[in-house]
Structure formats: C-alpha cells, structure tokens
Design an enzyme around this catalytic site. Sequence first.
Site, PDB file in Angstrom:
ATOM      1  N   SER A  77      38.013  38.440  41.576  1.00 16.37           N
ATOM      2  CA  SER A  77      39.170  38.909  40.849  1.00 16.37           C
ATOM      3  C   SER A  77      40.503  38.627  41.559  1.00 16.37           C
ATOM      4  O   SER A  77      41.550  38.704  40.925  1.00 16.37           O
ATOM      5  CB  SER A  77      39.052  40.418  40.634  1.00 16.37           C
ATOM      6  OG  SER A  77      39.100  41.100  41.867  1.00 16.37           O
ATOM      7  N   LYS A 130      47.947  41.150  46.097  1.00 12.29           N
ATOM      8  CA  LYS A 130      47.245  41.410  44.833  1.00 12.29           C
ATOM      9  C   LYS A 130      47.843  42.657  44.177  1.00 12.29           C
ATOM     10  O   LYS A 130      48.075  43.656  44.863  1.00 12.29           O
ATOM     11  CB  LYS A 130      45.763  41.618  45.139  1.00 12.29           C
ATOM     12  CG  LYS A 130      44.850  41.692  43.935  1.00 12.29           C
ATOM     13  CD  LYS A 130      43.393  41.852  44.395  1.00 12.29           C
ATOM     14  CE  LYS A 130      42.410  41.786  43.244  1.00 12.29           C
ATOM     15  NZ  LYS A 130      41.010  41.876  43.711  1.00 12.29           N
ATOM     16  N   SER A 133      35.182  39.327  45.315  1.00 12.70           N
ATOM     17  CA  SER A 133      36.495  39.078  44.728  1.00 12.70           C
ATOM     18  C   SER A 133      37.513  38.418  45.641  1.00 12.70           C
ATOM     19  O   SER A 133      38.567  37.963  45.173  1.00 12.70           O
ATOM     20  CB  SER A 133      37.083  40.385  44.185  1.00 12.70           C
ATOM     21  OG  SER A 133      36.531  40.686  42.935  1.00 12.70           O
TER      22      SER A 133
END
Lengths: 97, 491, 511
Positions: free
Chosen positions: C155, C80, C179
């Site tokens: 996310s 990420k 997330s």
Amino acid sequence: MAITRDEVEKVSLLARLLLKEPELEQMTGQLGAVLEYIALLDEVDTANVEPMAHPLDVVDAFRDDEVQPSLDRERALANAPNRDDECYRVPAVLGVT
Amino acid sequence: MTEPYVILIGLEVHVQLLTRSKLFCGCSTRFGAPPNTQTCPVCIGMPGSLPVINRQAVQLALRTAVALNCTIPRSTKWDRKQYFYPDLPKGYQISQYDLPLSHCGWLEISDPKGAFASKRVGITRAHLEEDAGKSMHDEAVGRADSRIDLNRAGTPLLEIVSEPDLRSPAEAKCYLTELKLLLGYLGVSDCNMQEGSLRVDANINLHVGTADGPVPTPIVEVKNMNSFRAVERALSYEAERQWRLWQELGVRLGEPGGHKTTRGWDEGRQATYEQRAKEESSDYRYFPDPDLLPVVLPEETVESVRASLGELPAALRARLETGYGITPYDADVLVNQGRALVDYYLAVADACGDGKTACNWIQQGVLRWLNDRQTTIDAYPVPATEFAALLKAVLAGELTTSRGREVLAEMIDHGETVEQAMKRLGIERVDEAELETLCRRLLEANPKIVAQVQAGKEKAVGSLIGQAKKHNPNADPGRVKDICLKLIAGM
Amino acid sequence: MISLLDHTATILLRQLQAGALSAVELAQAYMDQIDRCDGTVKAFLHIHADSVLEQAERIDRKRAAGQPVGRLAGLPVAVKDLLCQEGQLTTCASHMLGNFHPPYDATAIRKLKEADAVLLGRTNLDEFAMGGSTENSAFQKTTNPWDPQRIPGGSSGGSAACVAARMAPLAVGTDTGGSIRCPAALCGVTGLKPSYGRVSRFGLVAFASSLDQIGPIAQTAEDCALLLEVLAGHDPNDSTSVNRPVPAYSLAVRRPLVGLRLGLVREHFGEGLDGEVEQAVREAIRVYESLGATVAEVSLPHSRYAVATYYIIASCEASANLARYDGAHYGYRTKEPAMLDELKHQRKQLHEAGDSAGLEALDSALIRMYRCSRSEGFGLEVKRRVMLGTYALSAGYYDAYYLKALKVRRLIHRDFQEAFKGVDLIVGPVTPTPAYKLGEKADDPLAMYLFDLYTASTNLAGLPGIAVPCGFSTGRLPIGLHLQAPPFEDERLLRAATMFQQATDWHTAAP
C-alpha cells in the site's frame, strides 16, 4: 463455509455498514470466495497450539499516574462534523427520529 | 420466609478508582469540569492514538481484589469490547474479558441487628475497564439530537461482579454498604454515587418452590438506581413483580418469552419499566487488544499488596467488640464512620481506659456534632487526648455526666482544654469538709425542712439542694443530699 | 553526468554537511522534479508547497550560524499519508478522513522534525493501507514510474514511486503484510520493514495493530539505515515499542558480514513464482555466494497458510480499529437531512404496508447515521475487510476463524525460529511477479491478497524484512530480493543488503 446474503446483511448491521444491491450481492460473492480460501486453515492441526495474538512477548508497559495537559476544547472539537460550543452533536441516542 | 420462593440477586458494581489521570492517557479525572475540556487524542479515540496503562489504576484494582479475597492470576490481559455508541469514541471499550485481573473472591456481610445470619457473598470477578463519556439529550425545542461530552471517557473503572448469592433486597443493600465501606478503607474510590463514581446494576430472579423442585423465573437486569435505598426498593418491587408475573403466566427462565430483559428504575414512580431491547442482540466481538501488553502480577507483588492493606472493617469490628467490650451494633456504628473516626475512638478509649464510656460519649458528643455539620472527624475541634481527659474526670466522679456535657460544649466552642473549660464554667472540685459546713449552715437556717425529713418526708431535702447550688454552683447535688440526710439522722 | 537527484541520501547529506549544497537548492531540485514527474506518477496526495522552502531555509540558517543540526538536516523526506501530522491534512487516502487535521504529530513525524528533515509532502496509498496496488486510494491512482500502465505496488505505493521517480531521496512507508517491501520491489527501490516494536506506531493510523510497522524507503539500504536510525527507538506513548538501544545503523551498514549463512525457502520457489523473478533471485544468491556466503535450503512448512492467516488476523484487528470512523467525533458524516428524509419515507412505507416487523427492525436515526457515514466514507476494499473481520469475530465464528488463525500464526512463528537455528538470513522473492497492470486484479480481491504470499508471514512473526532491487524483467520491470532476519536483527539485514548493493548496481537504475 459459504456465507449467505442474509448473513452478510446481518454482519453489515453489526459493522454499521449499509449495503444495497448490487453491492450486497457482490459482497456476498467476494466474502464467500475469501472464506472458501481461508478454509485452507482447516487442514492445519492446531491441537495443543497456544494462540499467538501478538509478535512481542514483552509485558508490563506502564505510565505513571501523572496529569498531562489536555487538548484545548476548540482543538478537540475542531474536526467534529457537527458540534456546538461545548459538545459533539449526533442524532438522538434515544432512537427518536 | 413465608413466600414460596427464594430471591436470587447478583450485583455488578462499577467503581471509579481514585487516580489523578485516566486509565490510558494523562487527562485529568477531576469531576465537574466544563464539557470536553479534559480530553486528548487518546481518549477521543483519534486516528493513530494509542493507550498506555496507568500503573496506579492497576495497583488500586489489585488492592481491592486482594481485599475481596480474590484469586489473582499470574498475568492479566486487555480486550476490546466492541459496540457503537457516541459516548464510546473508539467503537470499542478497553476492558478485560477472559483473563481478568481477579476472580473467585468473597465479601462477608452481616446485619448488626441480626436480621439475617452473616454470610460470604461470592465475588465472580473484579476487572479493570475504561469508562465511556456522557450523552445528553438536547431538550431544546426543534432539536432532536444528543450532545456528547467525552471528559469522562477513559476514566478507570473497576467492575466488581458478585455471584447471585444475595437472598433479599436487604442483603443486597448490606452488601453494597459493606463494599463501599471496604473501598473507603482501602482508599481506592470515593464511591460518590451522585458523581457517578459508584454505579450499581442488579440481576434478579426467583426460584419458585414447586412440586417438581425450584423453578427459576426469567432474569431481569435492573439499572438506573442512584442510591442504595433505591437499589433496595427497586429489588423489592422487582421481586414482587416477578412473583405476580409467575402467578399469572408461569413463564420460566429460558422458555419462549423467558429470556433475560433489562428494566430501569423510575425513582419518581417507584417502579421498574422495560427498557426496549437493542435493535440487535449484543455481540461484543471481544478480542485481545493488540495495542496493549499483558500485565504480569507476580506472587511477591500480590503479597506486598496484601501486607499493605491495613486493618479492614471486618477485622476492626471484631477487635472493637472483643478488645473494647462494645456491642456489635456499636462497633458497626463506629467502623462505618471510617478509619479516621475509629482511630479517634481508639485513642480516647485507650487513654481513658473505658471502651464503653468512650463509645457512648463519641456517639453522643462527636457523631451528632459531625452529622449536624456534615463534616468529618478531622474537623472536630477537640483532640483525642483532651476528650480522654474529660472522660477521665467523669469516670472519677469529678464531673457529673450533665456537667461533663457542658464542659465538652465549652471545649468545642472555645477550643479549650478540660481545665480551661472547667475554669470558665467556674467548676472546681468542692472539698468534702467545705460541703459539710455548707449543709450544716443550711439545716440550721431551715428547721422546717429538718422537721419534715424527720417526720419521714425525705423528699423535702430537695429544696436544700437548690439552695446549696445557689451558694456554690459546683456542689454535687447527690453529695449535698447524702450529707444533709446523714446530718439530720445524727441530730 | 550524474544528476543531483540520482545521488543517494547519504551522499546528499555529506554534501549538505560540507556546505557544497544548500538545503534550499536541494529542496528546489526535488520540487522541480515533482513538477516534472508527478503529473504522471501521481505519487503525492499533497505537497507542502508553501512550507518546503521555508523549512529548508531555516536549516540553512541554522547551519550557517553554526548551530547544531539534526541528523537528516536538509534532506527532503516524503511521508505516507497515514501518519498524523499536526495541523496537516491526514487522509489515509480515504473520503472518511478527507478533511481531517490531527491536533498532534505522530512520533515518527516528530522525530523527522527533530532531525531537521524537510517534509516534502504526503504520499498516496491504498485506503487505510488496505491493498497491494495503491489503486484503492479514494483520490488518485499512482502509476509505476517504470511503466505508467502498471501499478506501483502497495500500500505504500506513493512512497516507493516517489523515490523511484527521484521525487524524494527518502520516504516513509508502513508495512502490515508487505506494504513497504512489495512497492519497493515493484518500483526498483530499497524498502525496509523493521522488526515489530522497533519504530513507534504512535500517530500511525492503525490498520492491524499487531502487524503494522513504519519503515524507510530509499535508493539504497545505506539510506534506509540513515532513516531508520532516526525513526527507531522506544516511545513511552506506544506500549508495543520496545525499550532497546538503537544501534548506529548508518555506521554499521558498510561492514560486510563474514561467514553469512543464507537460507533459501523451499516453499517459496514453487508454483506461482514467475520464471524471470525466480531467475533474478537465484542470480542474486549467486552474488552472495561470490561474496563468501553459504546457502542452505530451509523449510517453512506453514508458509502456504500465511496469507489466509494474515487476512483473518489483519481484518479482525482492522474491523475494530476502523470502528472509530462513525461520523460522530471527526471525519465524514452523511448528509443528515437527506438521511432523515429517507428514513421517514421508509417508515411511512412500512407503516402503510402494515409491516410491523419491518418497522421494528428499521434503523434509528443514530444507527442510520453510522451506517450511511461508514458506507459512503469507506471504499470497497475497506468495507470488504471490515465485513470479513466483523464476521470472523462474531459469536459462533471466533474459534473457527480468529482463534484458529492465532494458532496457525504460532506455527508460522515456530517455523521461522527453527529455520533461524541454521541460517542468519532467509532469502527469496518479494513478489511472485513484477508489477501488473492497473485494474488487472481490481475485481478479484483474492488474487490481490495472494500477492502478499512471501511477505505476510514476516509481519505475523514480527521479523524485519527488506526488499532490495535485484534485476529486471524482459519488459524492464524491476524485481526485488527479499531478505528476512530474526527479530531485532535489523542491522544484520541492512548490512547484508548493503553488501549486495556494493557488488551490484541494480539499485542505481532509474526509470
């Protein structure tokens, strides 16, 4: 608890944001809706409840007083949006334009 | 006091703690490095970086807090104080808000010359926080920006806040002097104001006596004072200014136009000036820093710190006064020089057995020397044992005070012992019989003088003393005089 | 025939170790898959195209030379774009950091490098991890590999989508209120949010520090165990990383739990839960029963307050964490000449109008620089949360919002403590519905916030939680099962999830 456009403007200065119309109006509405939802917490009786700021109940994480190498200045300043050979540069802190 | 008002002063002192590395990262705290060479992701506040507490900073803060007679809570935590400024790279300062490391202490101050009665000044709190960096306005033509150096960002500071217990600028100065001395004895800070390791902000207002009782004037925070003298002067100026303002306008604290303001001290003009209030009233939005864990300070830790403090200035002064018979003023002079000099004094006094003589000699012979050279006692060339030996000789009458000074000068210049220095100066003890023989010979050679003395002009013997010195430089003038008078009387 | 890319990381690692597969072959296979799929999925913000094969070659050489290799040697991992990687663009999907190159590695990145993982690239996210759909990225919208019209969740949408689309066998995500688990559930992969303090946050760009945690996303819980074992552990650079030994998760994971007691949260099966999701979750619980587990109903009476509590706390922390993005030392700064011109113009206007109050209130150049840089550099959702947090911490509101939320957090935490007295794991849905359409909730932040209904309380209490694929909707959208365990029982969670995956094959389905 509704929030006014005026309050939103004040908070935007505190947060160092600049909201212009129509963003300001939209923000006022959206924050108002979220705050209205958050008011849900009012129904919870929290008398005598200890606040919980952190999930861990661990204490005392220290480091020893030892000097570690610092970043080379060039690497420290590499991401600066405005700089000279030695320093970061920002608009005058004294408030002159 | 003849003025119809009382002055209330509270001081906020920031001292840099003597750690090698910063409060939350391993960067060096060394003063004077080129800009931005002592920074890392943590103190630049780079995304993803995290603070870790320097154990030594907590220890030094705790030491100070205990010495300031503070209450130490069982646990202390860290808060974020939020404001935007380019020398504060994270947009918040890690500080301590509602659970500081210590609170409710006191520091006793007294004036050795007795200008005010000794008193305890309340310490509201003493807490740890990180320092900001430095912003420099660029003076270059055509540039309207500031340069930022983050070397200092993250340096550990102890903020010591006093109660508004100080009643005069002189008391404020005395408090600062005593605090600085204490910090020096504790070894927690070098308190160098020029390098910014001690900074003072003062809050001052007046309580004006009126028919309805005392009325407070608006509080002013005074900043930018770069010496204790400046603090004293700025506060005197400010007290007078507030008194004038009260007489002109009569605005009391909290009334419209009576809110707290901030003023800077202009050293050149010897006046304070209004610092424009910030664009918005400060709202620091303190909240607990989720990156840091609380610090637990168990009773045992506090007690072991207390046990390790050593003798602090107040106790030391008392011991010198009662145990060594010196005046409060002299005790103050010695203690103000720091522990190393006091230790020197104690060694000398103990070895020579006369605290007062030791004190006089050290003030005359040592302090002046150190002061001329702007150095400290470690650089003084005469060891305490030799200094004591010299005083013993003086006390025994083997050396006059002035001869003793000459010997001391030799000892300093040549690094000699008392014996060696005396030898170099040709000082030897003169035998009483030898001295008498010398005097007899002088009297025989100077019948005129003998006659003058016999005629009642005792002073005439003075010229014999000079002659005796010529024959034997070690001849004690007092003894020569006494012997001559005795011999003449017996003629 | 099963393709190379359908293998789990655990199997691929075995083949690499056996010499049946080279790191270069594997890396090439994933690079090819990225070429094929990422045009549609848009999971990656940046692919380390120039260094992937180099990294793989280096590992192959080490292996060939008989040198010791790390625990993930040769396995590609996607990360990420919220973890700092030295010298690599680290954007947090924000214009604010559009050109930011950290001078240091996050601890998690360092550990991946030490484990000889092959770092594939940086995955998309909601800007600064604020959002549940990955639509709040400043750069691109990632799509759900099962339906390009739909969101991948967020996310960590890029990390979940790239595993689902078989563009990476392992991915690293972060979870502040769901997330990792939400996108894992919506993309049909397995995602673990470890116990708070299990993985170092050093180098993880902070959203809400008391809630953020880095965790693995993979096809299976066994693969998650493999990756967690590398990521976990005490880090002296993170005061909130806990000093406890890291169990050998990957060895323990196949050991079934005997006498497992599951707690079904009464409050999680009420209004708002999609019928198909409920059915799939109830079916999953029956699978556990068939494996010998007992199921009891438990109550988390304060769970309906979790989202409100979460949004206050997360926004307050975020408002401070994001204060550093002010255009002074790094990151985006507004164009100064234009900014100064406008300020001059405004001053002139106010002057001509004789508006002295307006002149007084006019920003200084520095403050205007801050305000413009932040307003131009941040997206809408980030600004909303910064505003909310600033407001909730400001004078006069602290007690009503922040302090109140901290107290409710305590009650939520107590609910879990109570519940775990009678059960080993708490089980329920991850999300109220399967993946929704792109843009569906874009104008309704509150609706998006409520998507975290079942996951946010895990973070508030610091628990580990895992999302496990447990079925499909009629529209063939993945559904996830949510398991939560007491703090530092991450191993229990992984073993329970593996039991389920040994008995089912939902996790093997590929889009």
